[in-house]
Design a protein around this motif. Structure first.
Motif, PDB file in Angstrom:
ATOM      1  N   ARG A  75       0.597  -1.264   0.041  1.00  0.00           N
ATOM      2  CA  ARG A  75       0.007  -0.107  -0.119  1.00  0.00           C
ATOM      3  C   ARG A  75       0.715   1.291   0.024  1.00  0.00           C
ATOM      4  O   ARG A  75       0.618   1.968  -0.853  1.00  0.00           O
TER       5      ARG A  75
ATOM      6  N   LEU B  93       0.673   4.196  -2.837  1.00  0.00           N
ATOM      7  CA  LEU B  93       0.458   5.447  -2.587  1.00  0.00           C
ATOM      8  C   LEU B  93       1.549   6.696  -3.084  1.00  0.00           C
ATOM      9  O   LEU B  93       1.220   7.836  -3.289  1.00  0.00           O
TER      10      LEU B  93
ATOM     11  N   ASP C 230     -10.778   3.103  -4.138  1.00  0.00           N
ATOM     12  CA  ASP C 230     -10.277   2.537  -2.903  1.00  0.00           C
ATOM     13  C   ASP C 230     -10.229   3.422  -1.610  1.00  0.00           C
ATOM     14  O   ASP C 230      -9.453   3.095  -0.801  1.00  0.00           O
ATOM     15  N   GLY C 231     -11.031   4.705  -1.728  1.00  0.00           N
ATOM     16  CA  GLY C 231     -11.253   5.234  -0.627  1.00  0.00           C
ATOM     17  C   GLY C 231      -9.957   6.410  -0.223  1.00  0.00           C
ATOM     18  O   GLY C 231     -10.145   6.657   0.717  1.00  0.00           O
ATOM     19  N   TYR C 232      -9.078   6.589  -1.116  1.00  0.00           N
ATOM     20  CA  TYR C 232      -7.881   7.262  -0.993  1.00  0.00           C
ATOM     21  C   TYR C 232      -8.417   9.041  -1.470  1.00  0.00           C
ATOM     22  O   TYR C 232      -7.407   9.759  -1.035  1.00  0.00           O
TER      23      TYR C 232
ATOM     24  N   LYS D 101     -15.147  10.438  -3.077  1.00  0.00           N
ATOM     25  CA  LYS D 101     -15.952   9.389  -3.840  1.00  0.00           C
ATOM     26  C   LYS D 101     -16.245   9.822  -5.256  1.00  0.00           C
ATOM     27  O   LYS D 101     -16.457   9.468  -6.212  1.00  0.00           O
TER      28      LYS D 101
ATOM     29  N   MET E  17      -4.075  11.593   1.302  1.00  0.00           N
ATOM     30  CA  MET E  17      -4.789  10.439   0.933  1.00  0.00           C
ATOM     31  C   MET E  17      -5.029   9.404   1.909  1.00  0.00           C
ATOM     32  O   MET E  17      -5.946   8.884   2.084  1.00  0.00           O
ATOM     33  N   CYS E  18      -3.833   9.566   2.727  1.00  0.00           N
ATOM     34  CA  CYS E  18      -3.930   8.370   4.017  1.00  0.00           C
ATOM     35  C   CYS E  18      -5.231   8.940   5.062  1.00  0.00           C
ATOM     36  O   CYS E  18      -5.968   8.014   5.365  1.00  0.00           O
TER      37      CYS E  18
ATOM     38  N   ARG F  36      -8.509   8.134   3.635  1.00  0.00           N
ATOM     39  CA  ARG F  36      -8.869   6.673   3.742  1.00  0.00           C
ATOM     40  C   ARG F  36      -9.583   6.808   5.199  1.00  0.00           C
ATOM     41  O   ARG F  36     -10.317   5.682   5.462  1.00  0.00           O
ATOM     42  N   ARG F  37      -8.512   6.939   6.080  1.00  0.00           N
ATOM     43  CA  ARG F  37      -9.089   6.858   7.687  1.00  0.00           C
ATOM     44  C   ARG F  37     -10.571   7.490   7.702  1.00  0.00           C
ATOM     45  O   ARG F  37     -11.346   6.607   8.434  1.00  0.00           O
TER      46      ARG F  37
ATOM     47  N   TYR G  37     -12.756   7.675   5.644  1.00  0.00           N
ATOM     48  CA  TYR G  37     -13.930   6.604   4.951  1.00  0.00           C
ATOM     49  C   TYR G  37     -14.128   5.342   5.783  1.00  0.00           C
ATOM     50  O   TYR G  37     -15.061   4.960   5.829  1.00  0.00           O
ATOM     51  N   ASP G  38     -12.939   4.930   6.265  1.00  0.00           N
ATOM     52  CA  ASP G  38     -12.807   3.632   7.172  1.00  0.00           C
ATOM     53  C   ASP G  38     -13.769   3.931   8.436  1.00  0.00           C
ATOM     54  O   ASP G  38     -14.728   3.142   8.569  1.00  0.00           O
TER      55      ASP G  38
END
Lengths: 648, 648
Positions: free
Chosen positions: B104, B108, B349-351, B354, B473-474, B477-478, B480-481
């Motif tokens: 990953r 990235l 991929d959520g980075y 959306k 980007m990280c 993603r956090r 969205y998670d």
């Protein structure tokens, strides 16, 4: 507390019942309302010298006569407006007086003139104040636009805090300016009397292209110089507008303040002009035409040259410059008092957006203050912070409103004379009418002069802007009238809808969707549909599987969307339901998840927002947002699984 | 049709089932994916000459060797990427390959490098294209930023129309450029062979400050020249990314196209460099250092000088310039294909947000296209449309992604070798791995050279931007998670609310209020409250009188608001209801009137909007907008007057 930055800037909210507390005593009203007319003596003389200088030395000798004309005009206008203060204790701005006596069109003309001029007052005063600073510290010349904009923003914040506090802040520079000019004139006069006349640094400069001008051109230049000198009169009407802000007896206190202002302005303007004539100040419209000006240096303001000549580069010179800058920046404050007040009256009358009539939480018309600041900054940037460029647009509006206001007063006395029988009263009214008539004629003549002499130099912009503003105000009023007509309910009220069809929009089967379904069922609608739009076949199949697995007690209706647009299929569906039963209402439930920070919103699809906006245009629909706050743990329960909604 | 301007620009919506139709044949794929590497020969030679020129004539003689190094590198990279096309038929961009083989973080890093570089590709290519135009028409030099921005917008609109149509539009300039360069090289070679060698106009210029450079500084300059020449390699990876857009057999067609592109690029680059050496082109980083350049004239591009020397000011010269400008502007198109595609993968991929993963109604990733255009215009404006300034930021990202992609491929073959037993297959894989390993080493070495030689010239900006993008980007993603976790419903679903309390907000008694009341009653709530906030005593009394006169069957509740704020009292009221019965839900009905035009909205108070937004943050609330469309005549009826809601 999300409002913290706002609170630090403008202070805590002020309760409505404290409106009376913001009334001003005379000693504070003077700086609040009069910094504009008092400060304009800082550039009025300079503008006369500059224009006469175009016509050569012979014309420059007419400076005293032109200044005398300006003084005479100021006396007339101040006398006229003192009458207005007495006649209109609730505020006798040009708009109110014109509306009462001359009708709606004249009032709107006066209003558009005043609005345009308030914006120009802010721009011209602040830019002139910054010129005083750059005359003392030439290194700042390239940053004039940025410094001017910063001052406008400071004024904006001060005014958002409220009028009384502003009065205190503004007293020091105003009284400091009056005293420092008094000192300048006294020392200058003393030095001249003791045989050491002061000489400006520009006394030895000459101006390229200058030659002996005669005939019509000379007359034109003299008139143009007079028109430029009339900038000294701007802001006189502010007091008559602001009568309600005075402590009682309001009218008398306002008239007295106006008189004090008039005397101070005339003395300072005459004194500075006399000193400028003795010191032989030369100014050029384009500084590159000035022979003798050291290369690469900017032209100093006339007042800066006089202060240098009288005081040298002593602390007193810097004091004069600082107070001049101070009062000029604050002169813009006159407009910050006038513009929002006038805009609120116009908004209450339906000629400007209603938001301008609403007092903010500090009891001031916040929206008007912010709007004025934005317009002024735009103007300053567009004209590169040049006093000479901006001043061409200036004072047309002032003299339009002067003339209309005085005409209105003439009409006012005429109407009063029809009903008053008391002889002493009638005599005083005849006298008052004569004063106002003289004022009307004088200001109308000046208006014509200003228009003729400044038109090609930029005044045409104002003569376009004013009618546009007039038309805008008329069309806003038409809009509000139309809306008011439609909003009036029919005498027998509104039909109660026959049935309620609930439609719950589903994209995924997650907590917000389940909450929206639960809420929809709690409202016990006549029909309940769970609706999904298929933009991607895989996703829809996945949704169907989860729907079945969870045994949701409402069946799922799918809509095709070959163009992957969510809005149109939903709108079509709603319209089809209403086509079948037009007396029903469709309740569209939209599950939304709410995140805590605005930037988190950017990370989620905005399609719900767009859909909501479009649904509002569909008659017979209500749009229901069911928010799921993502930081909350909702209670779970088996009730949701039951086949039928249960009533406790 | 409100969408008309959009439809004229981008065409009619395209149905999802036509996704297959947008596949490209090879002759269209070449212009779509290869305009970037093909076009960079227009400035790569020039950048080598420019940097070597800093070191004096002796260094300039090394031009051929530096160019040979670039050609060798290009052969290696093209060979490496042909393997990727075969190994990753679903699209083998650096991100996909790194994610599959290196994990990953590496993926990235590659992604942020590519995203930064796509933006730079647009900026550099368009600016270089405009330089070709201004070399032919020097009067346009001052408008370079505006022209460049206009070209970016044209590209943006073309790409919003969809990829296949773009391919057609882009074929002409690409093939035109190749042919015109072929003609230039042929005529130049023929003239040299026939004893009339071409001489560039700058052959006689000399460069201020140039002296014989030796030792380490010379080595450094040669390396920097090599680094600048490597700009010719940008865009090679576009084809491996775009394999899915090829007609089947996808991988083979992509590899063939890549080979054709490599051969064309090498031939043109080598030819132009040879011609530039023969014609003795001189370039200076700062044109003011160029002795011999006529005063006030801008430096012409190297290619423009060669075209002038070969063709004179004939139509052929203008054709070369026009095609060069054309292909350079279209080279930006490579990025317009790559950026939205990569962004959509990252968004899926959520980075990234959306929205970037959603295809617009023309089946392209509209949001990514618009975002790229905006970023590129900002960059062009910030760097004043200067190729030499922008090129310093360029190619770091390219070589980061090259290196990671090749490393990933080495790993890929390693993993395959563990499972494949067939001897011929293993031999071919060993060979493939050797090619990719050579590519990885070569590009890593170049990356180090680029970083060292360009860092102080601006490359540091990219070395800051890339890690920032990585961190962004990280954290997306956090986010969205976290949201996904909260959105997962509890196994036993959501509690059905016990009771519904309807609250209808009332400001005036007009049609929208009556409709909201009627709708609220139609939903048969457990309790129904009409709520008004008293901001002005007179208005509230007026409302009470009208309420009584109309005999509205719901009593009116008033809330005090000393600070004239509507939002907070309503929020407090709702919170107090929920405090008493936390399992209930409050339905807040907000009467809204809808006007037809967006500008009419400006004329109405926006307080409802603010209130709605704040209410969404309150758990246990649903917010119901009841729109009254002002252009509709609603049926009136006596039902509204009835005391109790009636069920049919």
């Amino acid at each position: 507390m999300p409002d913290l930055p706002k609170r630090i800037l403008v202070g805590r909210p002020v309760s409505s019942d404290r409106l009376g507390e913001t009334l001003l005593p005379k000693y504070l009203a003077l700086p609040v309302f009069c910094s504009d007319p008092l400060s304009s003596v800082a550039y009025a003389t300079e503008q006369i010298v500059l224009v006469l200088g175009l016509g050569g030395l012979a014309l420059l000798h007419l400076t005293a006569w032109v200044a005398a004309g300006v003084v005479a005009l100021m006396v007339i206008v101040v006398a006229s407006y003192r009458q207005t203060c007495h006649a209109y204790p609730t505020g006798g701005g040009a708009y109110a007086v014109s509306r009462a006596n001359l009708g709606r069109s004249a009032a709107l003309v006066a209003a558009s003139a005043l609005l345009v001029d308030y914006v120009l007052t802010v721009a011209v005063s602040v830019v002139a104040g910054v010129a005083a600073i750059t005359s003392a510290v030439p290194a700042l010349v390239p940053h004039a636009v940025a410094i001017s904009s910063a001052f406008v923003l400071v004024l904006c914040v001060m005014n958002l805090r409220g009028v009384k506090e502003s009065g205190r802040v503004f007293a020091l520079p105003t009284y400091g300016f009056v005293l420092s000019i008094a000192a300048l004139l006294a020392v200058g006069a003393w030095r001249a009397a003791s045989g050491h006349p002061v000489l400006a640094e520009s006394a030895s400069y000459s101006i390229v292209g200058t030659h002996r001008t005669v005939g019509l051109l000379a007359v034109f230049l003299v008139l143009r110089a007079f028109a430029s000198g009339c900038t000294a009169l701007t802001g006189v009407e502010a007091i008559s507008n602001g009568v309600p802000s005075f402590q009682p007896p309001k009218s008398r206190n306002a008239a007295t303040t106006l008189l004090v202002m008039g005397v101070l302005a005339v003395l300072m303007f005459a004194g500075i002009t006399a000193l400028a004539i003795t010191a032989r100040v030369h100014m050029a419209e384009d500084p590159r035409n000035l022979i003798g000006l050291p290369a690469g240096e900017a032209q100093k303001t006339a007042l800066a040259q006089l202060a240098t000549a009288v005081f040298g580069r002593s602390p007193m010179f810097y004091a004069v410059q600082a107070f001049t800058a101070g009062i000029l920046v604050l002169a813009a404050n006159t407009a910050f008092n006038g513009f929002p007040a006038l805009a609120s009256i116009l908004a209450a009358d339906g000629y400007l957006p209603k938001q301008l009539a609403r007092r903010g939480d500090r009891l001031v018309f916040s929206n008007g203050i912010v709007l004025l600041a934005l317009l002024a900054v735009a103007l300053i940037a567009a004209f590169g912070a040049s006093v000479t460029a901006l001043i061409q647009l200036y004072i047309i509006g002032v003299f339009v409103s002067f003339t209309l206001s005085q005409l209105g007063m003439v009409r006012h006395w005429g109407k009063r004379l029809l009903v008053i029988r008391d002889r002493a009263g009638r005599r005083s009214m005849h006298r008052s009418r004569a004063v106002n008539a003289l004022g009307a004629v004088a200001t109308a003549v000046v208006l014509v002069i200003v228009l003729l002499t400044k038109f090609v130099h930029g005044a045409w912009i104002v003569t376009i802007a004013m009618p546009l503003l007039y038309l805008l105000m008329c069309s806003i009023r038409r809009h509000y009238d139309r809306v008011a007509l439609r909003l009036t309910p029919a005498p027998d009220g509104v039909m109660l809808p026959s049935r309620v069809h609930a439609v719950v929009l589903v994209s995924k089967l997650h907590t917000p969707t389940l909450r929206a379904l639960a809420f929809a069922r709690a409202t016990r609608p006549d029909t309940l549909t769970a609706l999904t739009v298929q933009t991607n076949e895989d996703e829809t199949q996945q949704l169907q599987r989860e729907w079945a697995a969870r045994e949701v007690p409402v069946s799922l209706t799918e809509l095709e969307s070959p163009y992957r647009d969510v809005t149109k299929p939903v709108l079509d569906y709603v319209a089809s339901v209403l086509r079948d039963s037009p007396r029903d209402v469709v309740a569209v439930f939209i599950p939304e998840y709410v995140v805590r920070h605005w930037w988190e919103h950017l990370l989620h699809n905005q399609s719900a927002l767009r859909l909501k906006a479009r649904l509002l245009f569909q008659p017979g629909v209500m749009v229901i947002s069911v928010p799921a706050q993502l930081w909350i743990d909702y209670p779970s329960g088996s009730a949701q699984r039951a086949g039928e909604p249960v009533r406790q």
